[in-house]
Design a protein around this motif. Structure first.
Motif, PDB file in Angstrom:
ATOM      1  N   GLU A 279       0.838  -1.187   0.000  1.00 17.65           N
ATOM      2  CA  GLU A 279       0.000   0.000   0.000  1.00 17.65           C
ATOM      3  C   GLU A 279       0.876   1.241   0.000  1.00 17.65           C
ATOM      4  O   GLU A 279       1.889   1.310   0.706  1.00 17.65           O
ATOM      5  N   GLY A 280       0.469   2.230  -0.815  1.00 21.84           N
ATOM      6  CA  GLY A 280       1.235   3.465  -0.914  1.00 21.84           C
ATOM      7  C   GLY A 280       0.351   4.687  -0.805  1.00 21.84           C
ATOM      8  O   GLY A 280      -0.875   4.592  -0.673  1.00 21.84           O
ATOM      9  N   LYS A 281       0.978   5.829  -0.883  1.00 23.79           N
ATOM     10  CA  LYS A 281       0.276   7.090  -0.715  1.00 23.79           C
ATOM     11  C   LYS A 281      -0.630   7.380  -1.911  1.00 23.79           C
ATOM     12  O   LYS A 281      -0.256   7.117  -3.048  1.00 23.79           O
TER      13      LYS A 281
ATOM     14  N   PHE B 103      -0.611  -1.214  -4.473  1.00 20.60           N
ATOM     15  CA  PHE B 103       0.485  -1.341  -5.430  1.00 20.60           C
ATOM     16  C   PHE B 103       0.749  -2.820  -5.675  1.00 20.60           C
ATOM     17  O   PHE B 103       0.654  -3.645  -4.760  1.00 20.60           O
ATOM     18  N   LEU B 104       1.111  -3.147  -6.910  1.00 18.39           N
ATOM     19  CA  LEU B 104       1.654  -4.468  -7.243  1.00 18.39           C
ATOM     20  C   LEU B 104       3.080  -4.280  -7.717  1.00 18.39           C
ATOM     21  O   LEU B 104       3.338  -3.483  -8.621  1.00 18.39           O
ATOM     22  N   VAL B 105       4.004  -5.005  -7.101  1.00 19.82           N
ATOM     23  CA  VAL B 105       5.413  -4.973  -7.493  1.00 19.82           C
ATOM     24  C   VAL B 105       5.802  -6.388  -7.915  1.00 19.82           C
ATOM     25  O   VAL B 105       5.638  -7.345  -7.148  1.00 19.82           O
ATOM     26  N   ARG B 106       6.298  -6.512  -9.135  1.00 18.83           N
ATOM     27  CA  ARG B 106       6.822  -7.781  -9.633  1.00 18.83           C
ATOM     28  C   ARG B 106       8.346  -7.667  -9.611  1.00 18.83           C
ATOM     29  O   ARG B 106       8.919  -6.831 -10.308  1.00 18.83           O
ATOM     30  N   ARG B 107       8.998  -8.510  -8.841  1.00 16.51           N
ATOM     31  CA  ARG B 107      10.447  -8.374  -8.613  1.00 16.51           C
ATOM     32  C   ARG B 107      11.209  -9.570  -9.170  1.00 16.51           C
ATOM     33  O   ARG B 107      10.855 -10.717  -8.951  1.00 16.51           O
TER      34      ARG B 107
END
Length: 265
Positions: free
Chosen positions: A192-194, A206-210
């Protein structure tokens, strides 16, 4: 500051660093490889290795808009990056709730920067730890910004997995965006972000694919499906060739194949 940073954009971050300042002489304007705005399949293909000068040899994004049938369309996003040791594909939107078909585990403590990194701590640039928050010039910050993403939930899904954004407020006529991701040795992280300044909500998903590795080469492939009630895409799966996929939907089946010269549908 947050929304001027790379972490606040839908892009790929390399090695936990923000993109180069476009005013930097080493940051070029990028290259337009192809642009086709008409027809059933519309295309734009661009690259900008100058976003990470000296760090990447490829930084290229190819996007398609495909008319499936009726009033339904979907987008295909291919982001290719070569160079560095960590690639983070980042996606977020506005006010919405997100769900995932890979059953993310409970949220971890801390932030995406680490379980021991509290919110807002400039763990990767100590210059800012000595400054007063209200007086910080964030344009000088070159770190990841991951300390501003909270409640990370991590998994390593296999094959194709999906996340669904249900946009709000629209309880009587819900609008959803389903993201079909073709996994390739990656970690999927929901956090979760601003929200944008002036918003009446506390956070957005947010979705982050790393992906991580030495001399890393990544090809992040995703299908974005907007829908109101029932999804029209039935299945997304990897094709037999590299950088290819099959999209089965209510109107038929599309086979899409990317290569260094373009795309075939």
């Amino acid at each position: 500051g947050f929304f001027m940073h790379t972490v606040g954009h839908n892009t790929v971050m390399v090695d936990g660093k923000r993109q180069a300042d476009p005013r930097d002489p080493a940051s070029d304007a990028g290259t337009l490889h192809a642009y086709a705005p008409d027809g059933r399949v519309r295309l734009i293909d661009v690259s900008a290795e100058g976003a990470y000068p000296g760090r990447v040899s490829q930084y290229r994004r190819t996007c398609l808009l495909v008319h499936a049938g009726g009033r339904d369309c979907y987008a295909v996003d291919l982001f290719r990056v070569a160079g560095g040791r960590q690639h983070d594909w980042i996606l977020h939107g506005g006010r919405s709730r997100v769900s995932a078909d890979w059953k993310p585990p409970p949220a971890e403590p801390g932030t995406l920067a680490g379980s021991d990194v509290p919110y807002g701590s400039f763990f990767d640039d100590i210059r800012f730890e000595r400054e007063r928050r209200g007086e910080i010039d964030y344009s000088r910050y070159e770190g990841s910004g991951f300390q501003f993403l909270e409640n990370p939930r991590r998994a390593q899904p296999k094959g194709t997995y999906a996340c669904t954004w249900r946009c709000e407020p629209s309880p009587l006529d819900p609008i959803e965006l389903r993201i079909h991701c073709l996994a390739d040795g990656e970690e999927a992280i929901l956090c979760e972000g601003k929200p944008q300044r002036g918003s009446k909500i506390d956070s957005v998903p947010f979705l982050v694919r790393r992906r991580m590795g030495n001399n890393l080469q990544s090809a992040f492939l995703a299908v974005l499906e907007p829908c109101r009630k029932d999804p029209f895409i039935q299945e997304v799966k990897a094709g037999k060739k590299p950088l290819s996929l099959t999209v089965s939907h209510a109107y038929g089946t599309d086979e899409i194949e990317f290569d260094s010269d373009g795309v075939r549908v």
